[in-house]
Design an enzyme around this catalytic site. Structure first.
Site, PDB file in Angstrom:
ATOM      1  N   ARG A 101       0.633  -1.211  -0.092  1.00  0.00           N
ATOM      2  CA  ARG A 101       0.145   0.139   0.108  1.00  0.00           C
ATOM      3  C   ARG A 101       0.921   1.511   0.023  1.00  0.00           C
ATOM      4  NH1 ARG A 101      -4.861   2.098   3.635  1.00  0.00           N
ATOM      5  NH2 ARG A 101      -3.682   0.862   5.370  1.00  0.00           N
ATOM      6  N   ASP A 102       2.120   1.361  -0.167  1.00  0.00           N
ATOM      7  CA  ASP A 102       2.891   2.549  -0.118  1.00  0.00           C
ATOM      8  C   ASP A 102       3.953   2.088  -0.695  1.00  0.00           C
ATOM      9  OD1 ASP A 102       3.589   5.226   0.049  1.00  0.00           O
ATOM     10  OD2 ASP A 102       4.158   4.867   2.257  1.00  0.00           O
TER      11      ASP A 102
END
Length: 325
Positions: free
Chosen positions: A140-141
């Site tokens: 997610r990043d």
């Protein structure tokens, strides 16, 4: 600073990273010989993007996963408003510091850039489908802030504070959750549907591939002036019009155009085109159009094999010319 925390490098004397408990039981007064260099991340109090929940998520993640291309957790501390995480040292810094810096990018030959991309892709494949207990993790990043390079130039993924765990047999399910990554790397379909899937990581990684190809950060004004979302949409449009090659890092073009008998460092045609195609597929507008990380690894390794093969041919030619003289 990496946008969320302050990074320190520290040499911890009498510490053995491979066996932290090895110093226990030593005689009083005996001087231990071990030491190691670590990275200390200090998260500021009151940070709206990173709190105790994120720190515990990162600790849980790094404690449960071991991979050559994922940073190793060494320790942590939470005391009053202080939140500190200690990980292995990535002595060559983070990819973010290289992008846009000609001197640093010049160090990264095309072959080195390919190997960095393969390292990250291997780590993502492990998170998405290689866990022994069948659980799946969405990072997610994925972005240059969270890709470190060790002393051998090996890439390692970091920054798991906002990752998402999925239980077994739910790998094809979507998670409807707030995106916590940086805007230039946000999955274009997620923006419309709030549907987070493995393909969301693939999109973010596709942006990183394009950054490595172009030598600039995704949010560079040269891209945001053309499209507010930065490099992704700009590069996708350029690929469709056949002009993506015009956007590649000028340093790579210089290396490719060297006209001498020194081994060329820049990309050959087959390697470059294989790389551009898989990067384009990764940043497809819809999740269903994007490849799996397994396919990404395969295509990047193919691009590397084209490059290595060309270098070998050049070396053979160079040796032949030397012998002829």
């Amino acid at each position: 600073m990496d946008g969320e925390c302050t990074l320190y490098r520290a040499e911890l004397h009498c510490f053995d990273k491979e066996n932290p408990s090895s110093e226990k039981g030593k005689n009083i007064g005996e001087h231990p010989k071990g030491h190691d260099i670590v990275v200390i991340k200090r998260y500021p109090s009151g940070n709206q993007c990173f709190g105790e929940e994120e720190l515990f998520t990162e600790i849980e993640m790094l404690s449960s996963v071991e991979h050559l291309n994922i940073v190793t957790l060494i320790g942590f501390c939470i005391e009053d408003s202080e939140m500190i995480l200690v990980t292995e040292n990535v002595s060559n810094g983070y990819l973010w510091n290289y992008l846009g810096n000609d001197n640093d990018m010049r160090i990264l030959t095309w072959e080195k850039r390919l190997k960095i991309c393969i390292d990250v892709a291997n780590a993502l494949e492990h998170l998405h489908s290689g866990m022994e207990d069948q659980k799946m993790i969405i990072h997610r990043d994925i972005c240059p802030y969270n890709i470190g390079l060790d002393e051998n130039g090996r890439a390692k993924i970091d920054g798991f504070g906002t990752c998402v765990f999925l239980p077994p047999n739910e790998e094809d399910e979507a998670v409807y959750i707030e995106w916590r990554g940086r805007s230039a790397y946000i999955d274009s379909e997620y923006e419309k549907t709030r549907k987070l899937k493995r393909e969301s990581d693939v999109y973010s990684f596709g942006i990183v591939l394009l950054e490595i190809l172009c030598g600039r950060r995704a949010s560079d004004p040269i891209y945001t002036k053309e499209n507010v979302r930065g490099l992704g949409p700009v590069a996708r449009q350029s690929f469709c019009t056949g002009t993506l090659e015009d956007m590649i890092d000028p340093i790579l073009k210089e290396e490719t155009s060297e006209c001498n008998f020194v081994l060329k460092r820049g990309p050959n045609k087959e390697s470059l085109h294989t790389f551009m195609k898989i990067a384009y597929q990764c940043v497809a507008e819809t999740q269903g159009q994007r490849p799996t990380t397994k396919v990404v690894v395969k295509e990047l390794e193919k691009a590397l094999s084209f490059q290595v093969s060309q270098c070998s041919k050049t070396l053979i030619f160079f040796i032949h010319m030397q012998n002829a003289c």
